[in-house]
Structure formats: structure tokens, C-alpha cells
Write an enzyme that holds these catalytic residues in place. Structure first.
Site, mmCIF file in Angstrom:
data_model
loop_
_atom_site.group_PDB
_atom_site.id
_atom_site.type_symbol
_atom_site.label_atom_id
_atom_site.label_comp_id
_atom_site.label_asym_id
_atom_site.label_seq_id
_atom_site.Cartn_x
_atom_site.Cartn_y
_atom_site.Cartn_z
ATOM 1 N N ASN A 122 -37.820 -14.885 9.157
ATOM 2 C CA ASN A 122 -37.612 -13.824 8.184
ATOM 3 C C ASN A 122 -36.294 -14.139 7.472
ATOM 4 O OD1 ASN A 122 -37.164 -11.486 6.757
ATOM 5 N ND2 ASN A 122 -37.437 -10.104 8.487
ATOM 6 N N ARG A 179 -42.181 -14.258 6.903
ATOM 7 C CA ARG A 179 -42.325 -12.946 6.297
ATOM 8 C C ARG A 179 -41.957 -13.095 4.825
ATOM 9 N NH1 ARG A 179 -38.063 -8.328 5.583
ATOM 10 N NH2 ARG A 179 -39.449 -6.686 4.902
ATOM 11 N N HIS A 205 -43.782 -2.583 4.226
ATOM 12 C CA HIS A 205 -43.975 -2.400 5.681
ATOM 13 C C HIS A 205 -45.436 -2.619 6.079
ATOM 14 C CE1 HIS A 205 -40.329 0.584 5.724
ATOM 15 N NE2 HIS A 205 -39.942 -0.602 6.121
ATOM 16 N N HIS A 221 -43.788 4.820 9.730
ATOM 17 C CA HIS A 221 -42.776 3.807 10.044
ATOM 18 C C HIS A 221 -41.432 4.400 9.626
ATOM 19 C CE1 HIS A 221 -41.318 -0.531 10.149
ATOM 20 N NE2 HIS A 221 -40.324 0.100 9.555
ATOM 21 N N ASN A 224 -34.524 2.605 9.216
ATOM 22 C CA ASN A 224 -33.503 2.732 8.190
ATOM 23 C C ASN A 224 -34.195 2.841 6.834
ATOM 24 O OD1 ASN A 224 -30.890 2.825 7.320
ATOM 25 N ND2 ASN A 224 -30.808 0.620 6.994
ATOM 26 N N ARG A 260 -31.476 5.246 0.894
ATOM 27 C CA ARG A 260 -32.286 5.315 -0.330
ATOM 28 C C ARG A 260 -32.771 6.736 -0.579
ATOM 29 N NH1 ARG A 260 -36.259 0.856 1.587
ATOM 30 N NH2 ARG A 260 -34.755 -0.762 2.056
ATOM 31 N N ASP A 265 -27.187 6.432 9.868
ATOM 32 C CA ASP A 265 -27.774 6.244 11.197
ATOM 33 C C ASP A 265 -28.120 7.598 11.819
ATOM 34 O OD1 ASP A 265 -27.969 5.849 14.121
ATOM 35 O OD2 ASP A 265 -27.465 3.779 13.606
ATOM 36 N N PHE A 266 -29.358 7.727 12.240
ATOM 37 C CA PHE A 266 -29.829 9.021 12.754
ATOM 38 C C PHE A 266 -29.087 9.456 14.024
ATOM 39 C CE2 PHE A 266 -33.588 10.538 10.335
ATOM 40 C CZ PHE A 266 -33.520 9.585 9.331
ATOM 41 N N GLY A 321 -37.328 2.241 14.266
ATOM 42 C CA GLY A 321 -36.125 2.743 14.951
ATOM 43 C C GLY A 321 -36.136 4.226 15.271
ATOM 44 N N GLY A 332 -38.748 6.460 14.710
ATOM 45 C CA GLY A 332 -40.047 6.844 15.270
ATOM 46 C C GLY A 332 -40.189 6.473 16.740
ATOM 47 N N GLU A 386 -43.734 -6.725 14.103
ATOM 48 C CA GLU A 386 -44.126 -7.495 12.921
ATOM 49 C C GLU A 386 -44.148 -8.992 13.214
ATOM 50 O OE1 GLU A 386 -41.182 -4.799 11.155
ATOM 51 O OE2 GLU A 386 -42.155 -5.228 9.242
HETATM 52 P P1 ADP Z 1 -34.879 -1.203 9.703
HETATM 53 O O1 ADP Z 1 -35.516 -0.377 8.649
HETATM 54 O O2 ADP Z 1 -33.507 -1.698 9.326
HETATM 55 O O3 ADP Z 1 -35.772 -2.240 10.335
HETATM 56 P P2 ADP Z 1 -35.073 0.086 12.268
HETATM 57 O O4 ADP Z 1 -36.529 0.289 12.322
HETATM 58 O O5 ADP Z 1 -34.459 -0.894 13.216
HETATM 59 O O6 ADP Z 1 -34.546 -0.154 10.819
HETATM 60 O O7 ADP Z 1 -34.394 1.509 12.504
HETATM 61 C C1 ADP Z 1 -32.996 1.633 12.514
HETATM 62 C C2 ADP Z 1 -32.654 3.098 12.612
HETATM 63 O O8 ADP Z 1 -33.229 3.650 13.795
HETATM 64 C C3 ADP Z 1 -31.164 3.329 12.749
HETATM 65 O O9 ADP Z 1 -30.572 3.533 11.498
HETATM 66 C C4 ADP Z 1 -31.105 4.592 13.565
HETATM 67 O O10 ADP Z 1 -30.943 5.659 12.650
HETATM 68 C C5 ADP Z 1 -32.450 4.741 14.216
HETATM 69 N N1 ADP Z 1 -32.354 4.795 15.672
HETATM 70 C C6 ADP Z 1 -32.266 3.779 16.539
HETATM 71 N N2 ADP Z 1 -32.156 4.241 17.808
HETATM 72 C C7 ADP Z 1 -32.180 5.585 17.733
HETATM 73 C C8 ADP Z 1 -32.089 6.644 18.678
HETATM 74 N N3 ADP Z 1 -31.968 6.419 19.979
HETATM 75 N N4 ADP Z 1 -32.144 7.911 18.217
HETATM 76 C C9 ADP Z 1 -32.251 8.158 16.915
HETATM 77 N N5 ADP Z 1 -32.338 7.211 15.976
HETATM 78 C C10 ADP Z 1 -32.288 5.949 16.373
#
Ligand code: ADP
Length: 397
Positions: A7, A91, A181, A209, A212, A242, A284-285, A332, A334, A385
Site C-alpha cells: 500500500n 492497493r 473503502h 466502516h 479515521n 473531513r 481521535d475518538f 478503528g 467500529g 483489506e
Molecule cells: P484509518 O481510517 O486511518 O484506517 P482506522 O480504521 O485505523 O483509521 O481507525 C482509526 C481510528 O479508530 C482512530 O482515529 C480512533 O479514533 C479510533 N479508535 C481506535 N481505537 C479505539 C478505541 N479503543 N475506542 C475508540 N476509538 C478507537
């Protein structure tokens, strides 16, 4: 078969070596700061990890060389020679209307990939660079396959992909909903069918999905029939940074008031908006949840807007498909955020969704998280993926 999955970004390159028979990850890592000061990481189960700074990587070709050197290294490596790599899977972000499925790369495909560049000017050139670097370092005889983020959504009907703009913008400029995605939505939809023990052709699925970058797809009979991202990944849900969908009239108003040109405006929409923009705290959540729990009202609003957005798409896609058998959470947020999943699903009881709070109290593992008597099943499925890319590559190589 041993497949190297690549990737490639503009200054980075993620890689995994997978065995498609056992579906095992043999090794994986990341080349970063290519063309700057080269950072290299490598991990293989039971082997010494590499985490090196200042690695000479002026271009992606040296990055691939570093990956191969690590893979065959007598101490930390997992193969004895480069010849053990049967194929490379890449990818590729945008395949336009040209690519509705994965393809084996040849001269003609490379020319078509170049034609797709205007549609994804940031991503596709990096993907092309990655492909060229592999050909240069590994030679022309190792089969290479391109797997597109957009391909799965090529089954959307015109009513879902056409924008209400003058039609010539579609015909002449290729402006339409493409969706992204796709590899992730395809993977989790197939896993959902496996978990439910039903043929995918019989199922209506809503795949969420949520990472981030976030997108939702309506998958009917195994085919994507609608998705929330659009011509670019800026559309749909509010995301980490975004904006997602908004009234286009806002752009002219804000550009006038703040003296911004279109580039600055779009940069605000891509990098300073979404839950970061609303909360002023973080994209970041985990940070947002912590801030909300300490009483930060804007962090709470950002999280609520995200929940509300996902909920609305679930309702819309159930209506679009005339029902839904299962809702899938992945990526992340989900996969990890039980509270967010619960908040999204609550209030959907009217359409047959009933969560099991205990089953939902889980992270990063495949599970059915709805109650036994829930008409609509809710599934947690970690996305993969890389595996999907490797399996496509093995099939086409
Ligand atoms: P990307 O879109 O960059 O591939 P990911 O699917 O890896 O992103 O998701 C990253 C996001 O997942 C982070 O910004 C964070 O907000 C969220 N995340 C990761 N772990 C947790 C957690 N334990 N609780 C809540 N949110 C989380």
C-alpha cells in the site's frame, strides 16, 4: 501462495507478506519518510523486530529493496530468497469506471491507471510509483495485481451514483459517485455471510466502516448498491478531520468572508473539519470520549453528530434496499468503540435491531453483538483489506 501486499503512499509504503493458503501474515511493516530521512519497521512472529531510523530511501525502489532485504535476512527473515514471493498485490485507490474488479497489471493496465490520475491526484500517482518500484527491483516476471478501493462500488445503479448536476459533467468530466473503502466493505460483507451461514446472494447488509475515514455501504445480494463517500472520500459522514456532506453554498460564503481561495477552503474541509473541527479537541475518538466524560460539551456534540450521521445512513440504506438482514461494524471505531456501536444501534428497535450489551462488550474480534431475538443481526467484523488483496492477487497471478 506467498503474496507481498503493498500500500504505497506519497512518502510511505505499508507492506505485508501473506501466505494465502493458511491466511497467515508472515511479516509486515512500514517504510516512512521516503525521500526524507527514511524510517523502516519490520515485524514477523517470533523474530527480532526492526525499528530503524535514517535508512537510505531516496525513492520507493530503495524502500522495496529494504523490505526484501528484511524478508530474506537470515536472522529475522521469513523466506530464503526473493524467488519465494509468488506475486505482489497493490492497493490502488481509484479505478474510475475502467476497473470494476481487480486486475493483473500489464502495460495496458498501467496506461489506464495513468488515465485515472486526475480523479485521485494525491493517491494514484503514489500507487503507480509503488508498482513501478516493484517491477524495477523484483523484475518483470513477478506477477503484480491491482486491487481498487472503488471497484466494489461499480455495481451501484445510476440512481445512486449520478449527481444532480448538468449531465455533461458526468459524460465529459466523469463526475459521479465512486465510493471508497470497497475492499473493506467487500471483505466484511463476505465474512458476514459466512458468520450468518447464508449465501451472500440472499442478504441485505449495511456495512459501517468507521475509522479515521468513515463510509457506509448498502450491500444487496453481495453487490454494493449505494455508499456514502462520493466523487472523493470527502463525502458522507462527518469523519476524523473531513466534513462529510454539507451545503455547497457555504463554500462561497466562507471563502468571501475569510479571503480563502478554493484550495484553502478544501483543505479546511479535509483537514480541519469533522469531529476535530466541531470539538476543537481531536480527530481521535478515544480523546473525544475522554473529553466528553470530563464534561466537554463540544466533544459530546461531535460524537453525537457522528452517531446521528451513521444512524441516518442505516435508515436510508434499509429503505433503499427494502429491508436489512445485518448491520456490520468495522475499522478503528467500529471494531473498538462499544459505546459508539451501542449509541448508533439504540433507537433502531423499530426496524428490528436489538443489541446484546454483554455481547457488545468486546473489541477487535468477530462476534454477533445483537440479541438472539434481534430480527436484524448486528455484527462486529475486524476488516482485513490486506488479506482480500492477497486473495485477489493469488487468484489472478
Ligand atoms: P484509518 O481510517 O486511518 O484506517 P482506522 O480504521 O485505523 O483509521 O481507525 C482509526 C481510528 O479508530 C482512530 O482515529 C480512533 O479514533 C479510533 N479508535 C481506535 N481505537 C479505539 C478505541 N479503543 N475506542 C475508540 N476509538 C478507537
Amino acid at each position: 501462495m506467498k503474496v507481498l501486499v503493498i500500500n504505497a503512499g506519497s512518502s510511505s509504503l505499508k507492506y505485508q507478506l501473506l501466505d494465502t493458503g493458511s491466511r497467515e501474515v508472515l511479516a509486515k511493516g512500514l517504510c516512512e519518510r521516503i525521500g526524507i530521512d527514511g524510517k523502516f519497521t519490520y515485524k514477523a512472529p517470533g523474530k527480532p523486530t526492526v525499528d530503524a531510523a535514517d535508512v537510505t530511501m531516496p525513492t520507493h525502489a530503495e524502500a522495496i529493496q529494504a523490505v526484501l532485504a528484511a524478508l530474506v535476512n537470515p536472522e529475522g527473515g521469513v523466506i530464503s530468497s526473493m524467488g519465494e514471493i509468488d506475486a505482489v498485490g497493490h492497493r490502488v485507490v481509484h479505478g474510475a469506471e475502467t476497473f470494476a474488479c481487480s486486475v493483473r497489471i500489464d502495460g495496458k493496465v498501467m496506461a489506464s491507471l495513468e488515465e485515472c490520475v486526475p480523479l485521485a491526484p494525491l493517491h494514484n500517482p503514489a500507487n503507480i510509483t509503488g508498482i513501478k518500484a516493484c517491477s524495477k527491483v523484483m523484475g518483470p516476471d513477478v506477477p503484480q495485481v491491482a486491487v481498487f478501493d472503488t471497484a466494489f462500488h461499480q455495481t451501484m445503479p445510476p440512481v445512486a451514483y449520478t449527481y444532480p448536476l448538468p449531465y455533461e459533467y458526468y459524460e465529459q468530466d466523469k463526475v459521479r459517485r465512486y465510493g471508497f473503502h470497497g475492499t473493506s466493505h467487500r471483505y466484511v460483507a463476505q465474512r458476514a455471510a459466512d458468520m450468518l451461514g447464508k449465501p451472500i446472494e440472499t442478504l441485505k447488509l449495511i456495512s459501517c466502516h468507521l475509522g479515521n475515514g468513515s463510509s457506509i455501504a448498502a450491500v444487496s445480494g453481495g453487490k454494493s448498491v449505494d455508499t456514502s463517500m462520493g466523487f472523493t472520500p470527502l463525502a458522507g459522514l462527518p469523519m476524523g478531520t473531513r466534513s462529510g456532506d454539507l451545503d455547497a453554498g457555504i463554500l462561497e460564503y466562507l471563502m468571501g468572508r475569510h479571503g480563502m481561495d478554493i484550495k484553502e477552503m478544501v483543505s479546511v474541509l479535509n483537514k480541519k473539519s469533522g469531529v476535530l473541527g466541531v470539538s476543537g479537541v481531536s480527530s481521535d475518538f478515544r480523546d473525544l470520549c475522554a473529553a466528553r466524560d470530563q464534561g466537554n460539551a463540544r466533544a459530546a456534540l461531535a460524537l453525537d453528530m457522528f452517531t446521528y450521521g451513521v444512524k441516518k445512513y442505516i435508515g436510508a440504506y434499509a429503505a433503499a434496499m427494502g429491508g436489512v438482514d445485518a448491520i456490520i461494524f468495522t475499522a478503528g471505531v467500529g471494531e473498538n468503540d462499544a459505546q459508539q456501536r451501542m449509541a448508533i444501534a439504540s433507537g433502531l428497535e423499530f426496524m428490528g435491531v436489538k443489541m446484546d450489551p454483554d455481547a457488545n462488550n468486546i473489541r477487535g474480534k468477530e462476534a454477533i453483538i445483537s440479541a438472539i431475538d434481534s430480527k436484524v443481526k448486528v455484527l462486529l467484523i475486524p476488516t482485513n483489506e490486506e488479506l482480500m488483496i492477497a486473495l485477489d492477487t493469488a487468484e489472478l497471478a
